[in-house]
Write a protein that holds these residues in place. Structure first.
Motif, mmCIF file in Angstrom:
data_model
loop_
_atom_site.group_PDB
_atom_site.id
_atom_site.type_symbol
_atom_site.label_atom_id
_atom_site.label_comp_id
_atom_site.label_asym_id
_atom_site.label_seq_id
_atom_site.Cartn_x
_atom_site.Cartn_y
_atom_site.Cartn_z
ATOM 1 N N GLU A 76 31.798 20.799 5.752
ATOM 2 C CA GLU A 76 32.994 20.298 5.090
ATOM 3 C C GLU A 76 33.517 21.306 4.069
ATOM 4 O O GLU A 76 32.742 22.080 3.490
ATOM 5 N N ARG A 125 43.404 17.831 1.156
ATOM 6 C CA ARG A 125 43.108 17.782 2.581
ATOM 7 C C ARG A 125 41.696 18.331 2.797
ATOM 8 O O ARG A 125 41.442 19.502 2.512
ATOM 9 N N SER A 183 38.552 19.358 5.275
ATOM 10 C CA SER A 183 38.317 19.867 6.618
ATOM 11 C C SER A 183 36.831 19.802 6.937
ATOM 12 O O SER A 183 35.982 19.832 6.038
ATOM 13 N N ARG A 193 42.321 15.377 13.920
ATOM 14 C CA ARG A 193 41.413 16.382 14.432
ATOM 15 C C ARG A 193 42.157 17.402 15.281
ATOM 16 O O ARG A 193 43.229 17.103 15.823
ATOM 17 N N GLU A 197 37.854 21.122 14.671
ATOM 18 C CA GLU A 197 38.043 20.756 13.271
ATOM 19 C C GLU A 197 38.416 19.278 13.120
ATOM 20 O O GLU A 197 39.202 18.734 13.899
ATOM 21 N N TYR A 210 39.812 16.519 10.069
ATOM 22 C CA TYR A 210 40.519 16.551 8.788
ATOM 23 C C TYR A 210 40.591 15.164 8.168
ATOM 24 O O TYR A 210 40.502 14.150 8.846
ATOM 25 N N GLN A 266 43.366 13.826 5.346
ATOM 26 C CA GLN A 266 44.467 14.001 4.400
ATOM 27 C C GLN A 266 44.425 12.838 3.421
ATOM 28 O O GLN A 266 44.511 11.676 3.830
#
Lengths: 125, 106
Positions: free
Chosen positions: A6, A19, A21, A72, A78, A80, A82
């Protein structure tokens, strides 16, 4: 070896955005549903959000519904999160988690089998 | 919403057996998963689907689930088993965690 890493955490003011990731490696990301789970220091685990492998279904905890969005990028492995309109109570360590499914007789069940080390989000003025 | 009840703490002598319960309405009809979390570390899956162990978890760890109580049992408790243990179930598009039980090894 399976890894989830992360990033994106930090200090943000109330009402602000971040955000997160999660970079996945060592497994076929496109086959796995994923979750975000958070933990306030010294407290228990709280599930935040879920997304299916193909992004067709997403679920959210009531505490973040309407403020957080999970997504994603399967091409880049990845995941995500938000986070908008952040509140002090969103302060926590956020974990990225893989789900795996298992068939028993005629049905499937799912479980969280791999966790990242987490990224810290602090919401404070 | 569905709730899971865990004891705040359980203490057990070194080498003895620890039982960590997790209560929930008709939890026996659900798949229960268990996680171990040591200080400063991410949670680790120790039991899934009520009774199944990941390949890297020793056979000292076992699970049961019936009626309104699921339980994690650790036999031959070692000092390294001292940790927080969380139960978890899926409920109507939501993952639910218990509040966690702190296992202390005496």
């Amino acid at each position: 070896e399976v890894h989830l890493v992360e990033s994106g955490g930090g200090l943000v003011q109330p009402g602000g955005s971040l955000r997160l990731s999660c970079e996945a490696s060592g497994f076929t990301f496109t086959n796995s549903a994923m979750d975000w789970v958070r933990q306030v220091p010294g407290k228990g685990l709280e599930w935040v959000s879920f997304i299916t492998a193909d992004s067709t279904t997403r679920y959210y905890a009531d505490s973040v519904q309407g403020r957080f969005t999970i997504s994603r990028d399967n091409a880049n492995n990845e995941l995500y999160l938000q986070m908008d309109n952040l509140r002090a109570e969103d302060t926590a360590l956020y974990y990225c988690v893989r789900e795996t499914g298992q068939q028993v007789d005629s049905y499937f069940f799912y479980y969280m089998d791999v966790w990242g080390k987490g990224t810290t989000v602090t919401v404070s003025s | 919403s569905y709730g899971l009840t865990q004891s705040l703490s359980v203490s057990v002598a070194l080498g003895q057996t620890a039982r960590i319960p997790c209560g929930g309405d008709s939890i026996g009809g659900r798949n229960v998963h268990w996680f171990r979390q040591k200080p400063g570390q991410a949670p680790v899956l120790v039991i899934y689907g009520d009774t199944k162990r990941p390949s890297d978890i020793p056979a000292r760890f076992s699970g049961s689930n019936s009626g309104n109580t699921a339980a994690l049992t650790i036999s031959g408790v070692q000092a390294g088993d001292e940790a927080d243990y969380y139960c978890q179930v899926w409920d109507f598009n939501t993952w639910v965690f218990g509040a966690g039980t702190k296992l202390t090894v005496l």
